[in-house]
Design an enzyme around this catalytic site. Structure first.
Site, PDB file in Angstrom:
ATOM      1  N   SER A  19       0.937  -1.190   0.092  1.00 25.83           N
ATOM      2  CA  SER A  19       0.151  -0.127  -0.087  1.00 25.83           C
ATOM      3  C   SER A  19       1.043   1.050   0.128  1.00 25.83           C
ATOM      4  O   SER A  19       1.916   1.392   0.851  1.00 25.83           O
ATOM      5  CB  SER A  19      -0.846  -0.019   1.208  1.00 25.83           C
ATOM      6  N   TYR A 158      -9.442   3.874 -16.737  1.00 26.87           N
ATOM      7  CA  TYR A 158      -9.759   4.331 -15.204  1.00 26.87           C
ATOM      8  C   TYR A 158     -11.410   4.997 -14.866  1.00 26.87           C
ATOM      9  O   TYR A 158     -11.592   4.954 -13.738  1.00 26.87           O
ATOM     10  CB  TYR A 158      -8.707   5.339 -15.032  1.00 26.87           C
ATOM     11  N   LYS A 165     -11.446  11.060  -9.141  1.00 25.75           N
ATOM     12  CA  LYS A 165     -10.240  11.862  -8.677  1.00 25.75           C
ATOM     13  C   LYS A 165     -10.305  13.176  -9.243  1.00 25.75           C
ATOM     14  O   LYS A 165      -9.872  14.291  -8.356  1.00 25.75           O
ATOM     15  CB  LYS A 165      -8.949  11.285  -9.332  1.00 25.75           C
TER      16      LYS A 165
HETATM   17  O1  0WE Z   1      -6.874   4.487  -8.137  1.00 22.53           O
HETATM   18  C1  0WE Z   1      -6.073   3.732  -8.501  1.00 22.53           C
HETATM   19  C2  0WE Z   1      -6.991   2.360  -8.212  1.00 22.53           C
HETATM   20  C3  0WE Z   1      -8.317   2.656  -7.684  1.00 22.53           C
HETATM   21  C4  0WE Z   1      -9.089   1.346  -7.392  1.00 22.53           C
HETATM   22  C5  0WE Z   1      -8.691   0.005  -7.737  1.00 22.53           C
HETATM   23  C6  0WE Z   1      -9.764  -1.090  -7.980  1.00 22.53           C
HETATM   24  C7  0WE Z   1      -9.414  -2.292  -8.059  1.00 22.53           C
HETATM   25  C8  0WE Z   1      -9.923  -3.468  -7.398  1.00 22.53           C
HETATM   26  C9  0WE Z   1     -10.313   1.479  -7.109  1.00 22.53           C
HETATM   27  N1  0WE Z   1     -11.362   0.496  -6.868  1.00 22.53           N
HETATM   28  C10 0WE Z   1     -10.893  -0.742  -7.386  1.00 22.53           C
HETATM   29  N2  0WE Z   1     -11.778  -1.702  -6.890  1.00 22.53           N
HETATM   30  C11 0WE Z   1     -11.488  -2.838  -7.335  1.00 22.53           C
HETATM   31  O2  0WE Z   1     -12.480  -3.790  -7.149  1.00 22.53           O
HETATM   32  N3  0WE Z   1      -5.048   3.872  -9.171  1.00 22.53           N
HETATM   33  C12 0WE Z   1      -4.400   4.828  -9.485  1.00 22.53           C
HETATM   34  C13 0WE Z   1      -4.466   2.386  -9.699  1.00 22.53           C
HETATM   35  C14 0WE Z   1      -5.023   2.241 -10.993  1.00 22.53           C
HETATM   36  O3  0WE Z   1      -6.115   1.572 -11.085  1.00 22.53           O
HETATM   37  C15 0WE Z   1      -6.608   1.543 -12.461  1.00 22.53           C
HETATM   38  C16 0WE Z   1      -5.314   2.137 -13.258  1.00 22.53           C
HETATM   39  C17 0WE Z   1      -4.412   2.680 -12.444  1.00 22.53           C
HETATM   40  C18 0WE Z   1      -3.079   3.432 -12.637  1.00 22.53           C
HETATM   41  C19 0WE Z   1      -7.544   1.384 -13.285  1.00 22.53           C
HETATM   42  C20 0WE Z   1      -7.759   1.389 -14.526  1.00 22.53           C
HETATM   43  C21 0WE Z   1      -6.533   1.881 -15.387  1.00 22.53           C
HETATM   44  C22 0WE Z   1      -5.621   2.081 -14.484  1.00 22.53           C
END
Ligand code: 0WE
Length: 258
Positions: A19, A158, A165
């Site tokens: 994390s 995303y 965000k």
């Molecule tokens: O903010 C994030 C991740 C946020 C996130 C990830 C998950 C995965 C599992 C929020 N909710 C969930 N729910 C779930 O069930 N990031 C910046 C990492 C991230 O996530 C992406 C990215 C990146 C980089 C999703 C799609 C494309 C790129």
């Protein structure tokens, strides 16, 4: 070195040793801060055990369940903070969630419920935590959240998290404007992609990391420790003139046009 001795810092969003919140907690601890840790409780108590074992070496003086979708848990957590610490200096918000279905495919297919969930957990929660932190930050304070480039530009898949965000980054500005008179600063750290529990659950994260390694000025991704060091800076008096800002910790990726 950054000195956070006698500062009381609440860190949310630690799920495991990958994390980003864990990187932040470690760097705040290294700088001498007293830590309070919150975790997302589940019915089997697995998260409590995992996060407690992980964070034990940092000797947190508070260890509290906090599901931001449950107003009562937030009230109980902040009552415990007020009781134990009387005041709070640093609040670190590292919380986000969208339904997995909403992180792939057509953005236009996002459901009302999926949109509401993503915005509630990932953006509204900062407002909620800041509201509860405000009366405890009577001597000033620093509120820090984590954001991502997908809130400013379109990153494939995303999707609704990008909208969340964008809302989160505007929350930073409105909160900074309100809380500045109390010497409470509010800033965001926009981290480049890092392999974490959240990002690894997303298809194609490795390809994104390889793209950053090829394109970013530093030719590598960033680490949780680098994000943690920026959080320590934003927590400290060294950043006393900075509020309402989003600082990019992304190896410079976001400056590139090609
Ligand atoms: O903010 C994030 C991740 C946020 C996130 C990830 C998950 C995965 C599992 C929020 N909710 C969930 N729910 C779930 O069930 N990031 C910046 C990492 C991230 O996530 C992406 C990215 C990146 C980089 C999703 C799609 C494309 C790129």
């Amino acid at each position: 070195m950054i000195n956070l001795t006698d500062k009381k810092a609440l860190v949310t969003g630690i799920a495991n040793n990958r994390s980003i919140a864990w990187g932040i907690a470690q760097q705040l601890h290294t700088a001498g801060a007293n830590l309070g840790i919150t975790y997302l409780p589940d019915d089997r108590g697995r998260m409590e055990k995992k996060v407690m074992e992980l964070t034990a070496p940092l000797q947190p003086s508070l260890f509290l369940p906090c599901n931001v979708q449950d107003e009562q848990q937030i009230k109980t957590a902040f009552a415990a903070i007020a009781e134990k610490w009387e005041q709070l200096d640093i609040l670190v918000h590292c919380l986000a969630f969208a339904n997995r279905d909403d992180l792939t495919g057509d953005f236009s297919a996002t459901s009302r419920e999926g949109f509401r969930t993503a915005l509630e957990v990932s953006a509204y929660s900062l407002v909620q935590l800041a509201h509860h932190a405000k009366p405890l930050m009577s001597k000033g304070g620093s509120i820090i959240t984590l954001t991502y480039l997908g809130g400013v530009r379109v990153v494939p898949n995303y999707n609704v998290m990008g909208v969340a965000k964008a809302a989160l980054e505007m929350n930073v500005r409105y909160l900074a404007a309100e809380l500045g008179v109390h010497n409470i600063r509010v800033n965001g750290i926009s981290a480049g992609p890092i392999r974490t529990l959240a990002s690894s659950a997303v298809g194609g994260i490795l390809d994104m990391i390889h793209h950053v390694e090829a394109v970013a000025p530093l030719k590598r991704t960033v680490t949780q420790t680098e994000v943690g060091n920026t959080a320590a800076f934003l927590s400290s008096e060294l950043s006393s003139g900075i509020t309402g800002q989003i600082i990019y910790v992304d190896s410079g990726y976001s400056i590139m046009g090609m």
